[in-house]
Design an enzyme around this catalytic site. Structure first.
Site, mmCIF file in Angstrom:
data_model
loop_
_atom_site.group_PDB
_atom_site.id
_atom_site.type_symbol
_atom_site.label_atom_id
_atom_site.label_comp_id
_atom_site.label_asym_id
_atom_site.label_seq_id
_atom_site.Cartn_x
_atom_site.Cartn_y
_atom_site.Cartn_z
ATOM 1 N N ASN A 18 28.125 12.531 30.434
ATOM 2 C CA ASN A 18 26.875 13.287 30.505
ATOM 3 C C ASN A 18 25.705 12.460 29.980
ATOM 4 O OD1 ASN A 18 25.274 15.939 30.658
ATOM 5 N ND2 ASN A 18 24.979 15.294 28.531
ATOM 6 N N ASP A 32 34.195 15.542 28.810
ATOM 7 C CA ASP A 32 33.393 16.110 27.743
ATOM 8 C C ASP A 32 32.158 16.809 28.301
ATOM 9 O OD1 ASP A 32 32.673 16.210 24.790
ATOM 10 O OD2 ASP A 32 30.948 15.087 25.559
ATOM 11 N N GLU A 34 35.929 20.330 29.491
ATOM 12 C CA GLU A 34 35.496 21.109 28.335
ATOM 13 C C GLU A 34 34.291 21.953 28.754
ATOM 14 O OE1 GLU A 34 33.589 20.553 23.866
ATOM 15 O OE2 GLU A 34 32.906 19.406 25.613
#
EC number: 3.2.1.1
Length: 477
Positions: free
Chosen positions: A168, A257, A281
């Site tokens: 990200n 993530d 997640e």
């Protein structure tokens, strides 16, 4: 308070009676009363394939959605000093012998804080502890040589290893003039030591493609996955991040993530081009959100809906909440269940929670500190064995109230399945339940009960459970 059903501090004259409980002692009135209270809820409608895939003779288990047991092989702020890969390496054989099928490692590449970083602020995706960069050669966890040794050991034990993928955001870039903001930003990653995946401000939002995507994190430069350079280096190039991690470093899968920060299409594209197991997640308790993301990403997802229901049920004394919807009930093959992780640790009655996820459908995860430091390892090993050897087939919830929960795994392909009884009250309890077994002796595989009852011709039997505990019943063989 619910009426107490039985107290097992009975006088010794009755002890023999209880420990020789058999179907021949049942009365018609007791069975009728039990029938009037039971409403079986079948929570899954898939084809009933097994959710453990090993055999009791080898101790090795296939790691895939709904099969095996995963170990989260780290916690937040593990000791720095570059020895964590060696620490884990020394435990792999024992974990394999206990029935662990896979391990999830923290982010393995060099991050902004070098030897002190947990890896969630990535700088150079190809520096595994072999370049003098960001103040150190090794990562917090060790050197590339030690990482490769660990991965090799995992595979030698017929286990799988998953990499934590942080795509990200990035951190640790150099300052550059950014034409999209009119200011200087820390978005120049053209000088990373590995020389791979060079990035500039054009690769981060805002840029020529837009101002933002689904979400930024912590003020870090936010990778723009729509940019061809980013796609090429993350999942398209044969020497890019995904394929290098899989084909050269030999990772078997991915834990993505903060997937709220980018579209599900990113994980879908990674999986289509790179392959391997994946879990996202997605920190959300809404089952619809989890299920939609898993389907769109073609990925498993952590079952936060289950996590929060367990927290409310076990710590809030309301086991009836376990009747509610969860990701493992929607799609057990895409649900990764857990009791705690490196970010959150709210459940107090952890062994009860582990008895739940290790007997139910989904892909259960055990947290390093729970296993190695905080809980009874022997009890966890027992539950792992039960999961790998007995927890097969669809699930039927047999009973649930504030203090008690009973569910049946219906078995598959000759495996008889099990019945799990969880008791959150402060006294022993008993229940009549209906099994799938006729005129068959059963036992508690946790060793908490010494009963060896025999099921009746109509498959009903009485079982028991200790206070603040659990029992797991199956055919005595």
């Amino acid at each position: 308070m619910k009426k107490q059903i039985v107290k097992l501090y009975l006088i010794s004259a009755l002890t023999a009676f209880f420990y020789s409980c058999s179907s021949n002692e049942n009365t018609e009135s007791e069975i009728e009363a039990a029938n009037s209270k039971f409403k079986v809820i079948n929570v899954t409608n898939h084809d009933g394939r097994p959710f453990s895939t090993g055999t009791s003779t080898t101790g090795k288990y296939v790691a895939n959605p709904g099969g095996g047991v995963m170990m989260q092989a780290f916690y937040w702020d593990v000791p720095s000093g570059g020895n964590w890969w060696n620490t884990i390496n020394a435990k792999i054989t024992d974990w394999s012998n206990a029935g662990i099928g896979s391990i999830w490692l923290p982010p393995v590449s060099k991050a902004q804080n070098g030897a002190f970083s947990m890896g969630y602020d990535p700088t150079d995706y190809f520096d595994f502890g072999d370049y003098n960069q960001n103040g150190s050669v090794e990562t917090r966890f060790g050197s590339k040589t030690e990482l490769v040794s660990l991965i090799t050991k995992v595979h030698a034990e017929n286990m799988q290893v998953y990499a934590d993928i942080v795509i990200n955001h990035n951190s640790g870039g150099q300052s550059e003039a950014n034409p999209f903001t009119g200011t200087n930003t820390w978005t120049n990653f053209t000088g990373v030591a590995s020389g791979k995946f060079p990035r500039t401000s054009a690769d981060f939002y805002k840029n020529a493609y837009g101002n933002n995507d689904e979400g930024a994190f912590g003020g870090f430069p936010d990778l723009a996955h729509v940019v061809p350079n980013v796609q090429n280096w993350l999942w398209l190039r044969t020497d890019g991040v995904g394929k290098y991690y899989k084909n050269t470093m030999k990772f078997d899968g991915w834990r993505f993530d903060y997937v709220k920060g980018f579209g599900a299409w990113v994980v879908n594209a990674w999986n289509a081009n790179v392959g391997g197991f994946s879990v996202g997640e997605l920190w959300d308790s809404n089952v619809n959100v989890l299920n939609d993301w898993a389907n769109n990403a073609n990925s498993s997802v952590f079952d936060f809906a289950c996590y929060y229901k367990m927290n409310d049920a076990f710590d809030g004394n309301n086991l009836a909440l376990l009747n509610d919807d969860m990701m493992w009930k929607r799609n057990p093959y895409k649900a990764v269940t857990f009791v705690t992780n490196h970010d959150t640790d709210e459940i107090s009655n952890k062994l009860l929670a582990y008895s739940y996820i290790l007997t139910h459908e989904g892909y259960p995860t055990i947290f390093y500190r729970d296993y190695e430091e905080w809980l009874d390892k022997n009890k966890l090993n027992n539950l792992i064995w039960i999961h790998n050897n007995k927890a097969t087939g669809t699930t039927s919830i047999l009973y649930a109230d504030n203090d008690e929960y009973i569910a049946r795994r219906n078995g598959y392909n000759g495996n008889p399945g099990l019945v799990v009884y969880i008791n959150n009250s402060t006294s022993w309890q008993e229940r009549w339940i209906q099994t799938n077994w006729t005129n068959t002796q059963i036992k508690d595989f946790t060793g908490s009960s010494n009963w060896y009852p025999t099921t009746q011709a109509d498959q009903w039997v009485k079982i028991q459970c200790p206070p603040k505990g659990y029992t797991v019943w199956s055919i005595n063989n």
